[in-house]
Design a protein around this motif. Structure first.
Motif, mmCIF file in Angstrom:
data_model
loop_
_atom_site.group_PDB
_atom_site.id
_atom_site.type_symbol
_atom_site.label_atom_id
_atom_site.label_comp_id
_atom_site.label_asym_id
_atom_site.label_seq_id
_atom_site.Cartn_x
_atom_site.Cartn_y
_atom_site.Cartn_z
ATOM 1 N N LEU A 234 0.829 -1.204 0.000
ATOM 2 C CA LEU A 234 0.000 0.000 0.000
ATOM 3 C C LEU A 234 0.864 1.255 0.000
ATOM 4 O O LEU A 234 0.587 2.222 -0.735
ATOM 5 N N ALA A 235 1.945 1.233 0.783
ATOM 6 C CA ALA A 235 2.838 2.388 0.846
ATOM 7 C C ALA A 235 3.487 2.655 -0.506
ATOM 8 O O ALA A 235 3.531 3.799 -0.974
ATOM 9 N N GLU A 236 3.995 1.599 -1.140
ATOM 10 C CA GLU A 236 4.661 1.795 -2.432
ATOM 11 C C GLU A 236 3.687 2.289 -3.492
ATOM 12 O O GLU A 236 3.990 3.216 -4.253
ATOM 13 N N HIS A 312 11.663 2.163 13.755
ATOM 14 C CA HIS A 312 12.543 1.101 13.300
ATOM 15 C C HIS A 312 12.103 0.664 11.908
ATOM 16 O O HIS A 312 11.013 0.096 11.742
ATOM 17 N N PRO A 313 12.898 0.939 10.881
ATOM 18 C CA PRO A 313 12.479 0.657 9.510
ATOM 19 C C PRO A 313 12.395 -0.832 9.200
ATOM 20 O O PRO A 313 13.226 -1.622 9.673
ATOM 21 N N ILE A 314 11.379 -1.179 8.417
ATOM 22 C CA ILE A 314 11.256 -2.529 7.871
ATOM 23 C C ILE A 314 11.747 -2.530 6.422
ATOM 24 O O ILE A 314 12.501 -3.400 6.011
ATOM 25 N N TRP A 315 11.322 -1.512 5.663
ATOM 26 C CA TRP A 315 11.631 -1.497 4.225
ATOM 27 C C TRP A 315 11.490 -0.071 3.712
ATOM 28 O O TRP A 315 10.541 0.635 4.069
ATOM 29 N N ASP A 316 12.407 0.338 2.845
ATOM 30 C CA ASP A 316 12.312 1.608 2.136
ATOM 31 C C ASP A 316 12.060 1.284 0.673
ATOM 32 O O ASP A 316 12.973 0.850 -0.037
ATOM 33 N N HIS A 317 10.826 1.470 0.214
ATOM 34 C CA HIS A 317 10.489 1.040 -1.144
ATOM 35 C C HIS A 317 11.103 1.934 -2.215
ATOM 36 O O HIS A 317 11.159 1.546 -3.390
ATOM 37 N N ALA A 318 11.576 3.129 -1.844
ATOM 38 C CA ALA A 318 12.276 3.967 -2.819
ATOM 39 C C ALA A 318 13.688 3.433 -3.057
ATOM 40 O O ALA A 318 14.200 3.461 -4.179
#
Length: 334
Positions: A234-236, A312-318
């Protein structure tokens, strides 16, 4: 005196949980979509707008919806009835997530003999009856070494819930039927097993009515990637970040890690403006379905867990594409 229950998600090590979710097979398995999209040259601007739970095609005063699901061979072989049921149920969820109502299902079935196929077809038939979605045809081959199953669905929506319209300032709502239990040691959570069929059909109206009321800004059904993987998709698709507070999530058995990567038979992630939150939650609570605000949509591109102090990051889609379907950027002009 006993120590804290390790399943008490109020005492979760959030940094460890975020790291675990980033490598969980249910989450990383969605990366396969990126490969297919790249090979086909698909973007959000492609016909049907890939990245959503179903393809949406404008049709008069509404939208035609199309989706399909395939199932792993060992799953079909080890749980043929359940696989047959899921062929209807999972597709149905994709249509509901778009604010639509299912119309009909077709299937593609391979099996080594009629006896093997019979149990798969029984699951499909019983799900078709329970949800009121007719099976209208398909493909059958009973001369193959191992059972395989895929199914497609058609639906229609008067108004859409998309994956593309979440914006900073929106809240994130997790909605799931937590009645029932996990299927053995799997991540599947079938809440439908002892549910009256009229209740299942009534629940199917929640999402279309939310879409037609304009109460949500975006959404997706909680798929095999669980809350974590679905939030990342959803974020991406919306080109945003999402911050989730694990303390606000209610696992059915207290096991937060398992629930965040679980596949509930009726579960959705929705975004809404703060003004509409109570109205959205009430639609689910009125039918005894769990729904709670679990986080917020943020600017940026990072899915993270936060306790309100540290993120706490899980994933950076950029930095690392997930589906490979971010918003198409407008060309820069001199």
């Amino acid at each position: 005196m006993d120590g804290p229950d390790p399943k008490d998600h109020g005492m979760t090590d959030i940094a460890a949980l975020a790291a675990s979710l980033a490598t969980n097979p249910n989450v990383t398995g969605k990366r396969d979509i990126d490969v297919a999209c790249a090979a086909l040259g698909l973007t959000q601007d492609s016909f049907g707008r890939p990245g959503d739970d179903a393809a949406a095609i404008a049709d008069g005063d509404g939208w035609q919806l199309m989706a399909t699901e395939g199932f792993m061979n060992d799953f079909v072989a080890s749980a043929p009835w359940f696989a047959g049921w899921c062929a209807v149920m999972v597709n149905m969820s994709d249509i509901l997530a778009m604010g639509g109502r299912p119309i009909a299902v077709t299937n593609a079935l391979w099996a080594p003999d009629a006896a093997t196929a019979a149990e798969i077809l029984r699951g499909m038939k019983e799900a078709s009856g329970a949800y009121g979605i007719p099976i209208v045809g398909g493909h059958t081959n009973l001369r193959t070494e191992q059972p395989q199953l895929a199914a497609a669905i058609w639906g229609r929506a008067r108004a859409l819930i998309t994956s593309f319209d979440a914006g900073p300032g929106d809240v994130v709502i997790a909605c799931a039927d937590r009645r029932g239990g996990y299927a053995g040691k799997t991540s599947n959570f079938p809440a439908f097993l002892d549910a009256p069929h009229d209740r299942l059909r009534g629940d199917m109206e929640i999402l279309p009515l939310l879409a037609e009321s304009g109460l949500v800004t975006a959404g997706k059904d909680i798929s095999q990637g669980g809350i974590a993987g679905t939030a990342l998709m959803l974020a991406e698709c919306s080109g945003v970040g999402i911050s989730i507070d694990p303390a606000k999530i209610t696992p059915p058995d207290g096991d937060l890690t398992r629930w965040m990567t679980a596949f509930p038979s009726f579960g959705f992630l929705l975004t809404a403006t703060p003004a509409n939150v109570d109205a959205v939650l009430s639609r689910f609570h009125a039918r005894a379905i769990g729904a709670e605000v679990i986080g917020a949509v943020t600017a940026g591109s990072v899915l993270s867990l936060s306790d309100g102090v540290d993120a706490h990051p899980i994933w950076d889609h950029a930095a690392q594409p997930y589906l490979g379907l971010p918003p198409v950027k407008e060309p820069a002009y001199a």
